[in-house]
Motif scaffolding. Structure first.
Motif, PDB file in Angstrom:
ATOM      1  N   GLY A 143       0.525  -1.436  -0.191  1.00  0.00           N
ATOM      2  CA  GLY A 143      -0.036   0.076   0.018  1.00  0.00           C
ATOM      3  C   GLY A 143       0.630   1.514   0.252  1.00  0.00           C
ATOM      4  N   PHE A 144       2.207   1.311   0.312  1.00  0.00           N
ATOM      5  CA  PHE A 144       3.236   2.392   0.334  1.00  0.00           C
ATOM      6  C   PHE A 144       3.724   1.722  -1.001  1.00  0.00           C
ATOM      7  N   ALA A 145       4.965   3.535  -1.652  1.00  0.00           N
ATOM      8  CA  ALA A 145       4.979   2.879  -2.697  1.00  0.00           C
ATOM      9  C   ALA A 145       5.652   4.604  -3.369  1.00  0.00           C
ATOM     10  N   LYS A 146       7.456   4.409  -3.072  1.00  0.00           N
ATOM     11  CA  LYS A 146       7.779   5.831  -3.626  1.00  0.00           C
ATOM     12  C   LYS A 146       9.191   5.486  -4.324  1.00  0.00           C
ATOM     13  N   ALA A 147       9.159   6.459  -5.818  1.00  0.00           N
ATOM     14  CA  ALA A 147       9.795   5.602  -6.521  1.00  0.00           C
ATOM     15  C   ALA A 147      10.967   5.589  -6.041  1.00  0.00           C
ATOM     16  N   GLY A 148      12.171   4.680  -6.769  1.00  0.00           N
ATOM     17  CA  GLY A 148      12.868   4.957  -6.364  1.00  0.00           C
ATOM     18  C   GLY A 148      13.863   3.889  -4.921  1.00  0.00           C
ATOM     19  N   LEU A 149      12.565   3.653  -4.781  1.00  0.00           N
ATOM     20  CA  LEU A 149      12.933   2.837  -3.006  1.00  0.00           C
ATOM     21  C   LEU A 149      12.266   0.829  -2.818  1.00  0.00           C
ATOM     22  N   THR A 150      13.656   0.555  -2.471  1.00  0.00           N
ATOM     23  CA  THR A 150      13.089  -0.757  -3.199  1.00  0.00           C
ATOM     24  C   THR A 150      13.181  -1.829  -1.363  1.00  0.00           C
ATOM     25  N   ASP A 151      13.399  -0.800  -0.768  1.00  0.00           N
ATOM     26  CA  ASP A 151      13.287  -1.542   0.935  1.00  0.00           C
ATOM     27  C   ASP A 151      12.874  -0.460   1.820  1.00  0.00           C
ATOM     28  N   GLU A 152      11.352  -0.556   2.986  1.00  0.00           N
ATOM     29  CA  GLU A 152      10.769   0.115   3.398  1.00  0.00           C
ATOM     30  C   GLU A 152      11.007   0.299   4.347  1.00  0.00           C
ATOM     31  N   ALA A 153      11.752  -0.880   5.159  1.00  0.00           N
ATOM     32  CA  ALA A 153      12.737  -0.150   6.549  1.00  0.00           C
ATOM     33  C   ALA A 153      13.113   1.258   6.803  1.00  0.00           C
ATOM     34  N   GLY A 154      13.335   1.599   7.981  1.00  0.00           N
ATOM     35  CA  GLY A 154      13.455   3.001   8.331  1.00  0.00           C
ATOM     36  C   GLY A 154      12.603   3.953   7.764  1.00  0.00           C
TER      37      GLY A 154
END
Length: 462
Positions: A385-396
């Motif tokens: 449900g979360f997406a941010k361009a260029g981000l492959t790891d959402e830890a942190g």
């Protein structure tokens, strides 16, 4: 922050069920203290949810303190998920004579064996019937021909080791239930079918039933009927009233986790709509679940092992997906994503509303404002449900509810989101982040914001 823990009191591990291969389950609630063993059976007819739901609540929300209660809440599971009286005919007419080629032959033999068990002292068989039984004619729906709101006996007494005074015990149960009616129409009565006489069509039919078979095996047996004219939770409420009276008469001591009323019964039933997979690596709270949940991680090249929170919950294969049933209701459909699993992790550190906790996989954590999974070289995180361009790891990444797309939530309300943890491309486990519901007053204010802005009431610059 607090961790929401679902108590898996029903420790049933199953492989994926295919329609036609849904076996019933036996749950033994034993106090370890002296007292009789009472067998309670529900679900022989799949369109009678008041009865089988009450039986399921005995399993999940009752503790026996003296004696024992054995419960089969889902005797005809296939008929339950099909909401049918009987997919292969009425199972409750198969106890006098049955062709070994009948699709339900093995199930009938198995429940017969349980009934005959030397520990079983009495049998309570749960049903829902139309209308309201009355020993005198009141109306078409309240008369001698109806079955709802009755305790059924086949004869006045039985030659059994204990509890042979069937009429007396049934009248005692009826009287106890009638002290807690929502309205007079719901009153219980004892209905004696005089089965042994075989002098009526009803008696001839009842000679084929489970309760009459039990009496023939020296086991006192009683049918308990709710009314199909009442909502299912209210039927289950009345079933439990009658069951508890019988247990008291039999000398079985018990306690339950909720106050006994129809609303509380409905709430208790919904508390168990959950399932975990592969030793809690994946946990899904399916209360108010979306119609379809996509890309659920499941182990590649393995049978789907799952543990339901209720004996009424089952998974049934449907083409390339899994349909999840809770009793008569198809609560959701799961689209699996099969992948390699990694077992090196069992928990991850999280910061939830500013408080650090180590959260095990298979948990749901309640979030008031925001959460984040602490970063590590050992794993990566994917928050569905979360997406941010260029981000492959959402830890942190600290996340608030507004940053998550509600259409990807587990629930229809857009509150519960999957937090998946991976080691490389291998799946380690899942945690659910459940955002707290807004207070009703705040939700109402937000709903009115557009109107208030349009009217100028919120123009604080004036």
């Amino acid at each position: 922050m607090r961790v929401i823990s679902v108590l898996f009191l029903v420790l049933v591990t199953a492989a994926t069920a295919y329609a036609g291969n849904l076996d019933f389950t036996l749950h033994k609630l034993d106090s370890g203290r002296p007292g009789p063993t009472i067998l309670v059976i529900g679900g022989i007819q799949g369109d009678e949810p008041g009865g089988f739901s009450a039986a399921a609540l005995l399993v999940s929300h009752y503790k026996i303190n003296a004696g024992a209660v054995w419960v089969v809440p889902n005797l005809n599971f296939l008929s339950i998920i099909r909401s049918s009286r009987g997919v292969y005919g009425d199972m409750n007419r198969k106890f006098a004579d049955l062709d070994p080629k009948d699709p339900e032959y093995e199930a009938v033999q198995k429940i017969k064996e349980i009934i005959r068990d030397g520990q079983v002292a009495a049998v309570l068989h749960l049903h829902d019937g139309w209308g309201y039984y009355s020993p005198t004619y009141v109306s078409e729906w309240q008369c001698q021909q109806r079955w709802g709101q009755s305790v059924i006996i086949d004869q006045e007494t039985a030659e059994t080791a204990r509890f042979g005074n069937l009429q007396e015990l049934a009248e005692r149960a009826v009287a106890a239930a009638n002290e807690h009616l929502y309205e007079p129409l719901h009153a219980y009565h004892v209905k004696n079918t005089h089965t042994k006489t075989r002098d009526t069509e009803t008696a001839k039919e009842m000679a084929k039933t489970l309760t009459y078979y039990a009496i023939g095996q020296g086991k006192p047996a009683f049918g308990i009927e709710g009314s199909k004219n009442l909502p299912p939770p209210m039927r289950s409420y009345y079933h439990l009233r009658v069951i508890e009276s019988f247990l008291t008469s039999f000398g079985v001591e018990y306690e339950r986790t909720f106050e006994l009323g129809a609303p509380q019964v409905a709430e208790a039933l919904q508390s168990n709509v959950a399932v975990s997979f592969f030793d809690n690596k994946v946990f899904l709270d399916l209360r108010n679940a979306r119609e379809r949940l996509r890309y659920i991680p499941l182990k590649k090249d393995s049978a789907v092992e799952y543990r339901p929170a209720s004996p009424l919950l089952a998974l049934v294969s449907a083409e390339k997906s899994l349909k999840v049933y809770f009793g008569n209701t198809n609560v959701t459909q799961l689209d699996p994503q099969f992948m390699e699993f990694d077992s090196s992790l069992t928990a991850v550190p999280m910061e939830i509303d500013g408080e650090r906790r180590v959260v095990a996989f298979g948990q749901a954590v309640e979030v008031r404002r925001q959460f984040r999974v602490e970063p590590s070289d050992d794993y990566r995180v994917n928050v569905i449900g979360f997406a941010k361009a260029g981000l492959t790891d959402e830890a942190g990444v600290s996340l608030v509810q507004s940053e998550l797309r509600p259409e990807f939530s587990v629930d229809k309300g857009g509150r519960i989101f999957r937090v998946e943890v991976y080691k490389g491309e291998k799946f380690c486990g899942m945690i659910l982040a459940a955002f707290a519901q807004e207070p009703p007053r705040m939700a109402a204010v937000k709903a009115n914001l557009p109107r208030l802005r349009k009217s100028g009431a919120l123009d604080l610059g004036r």
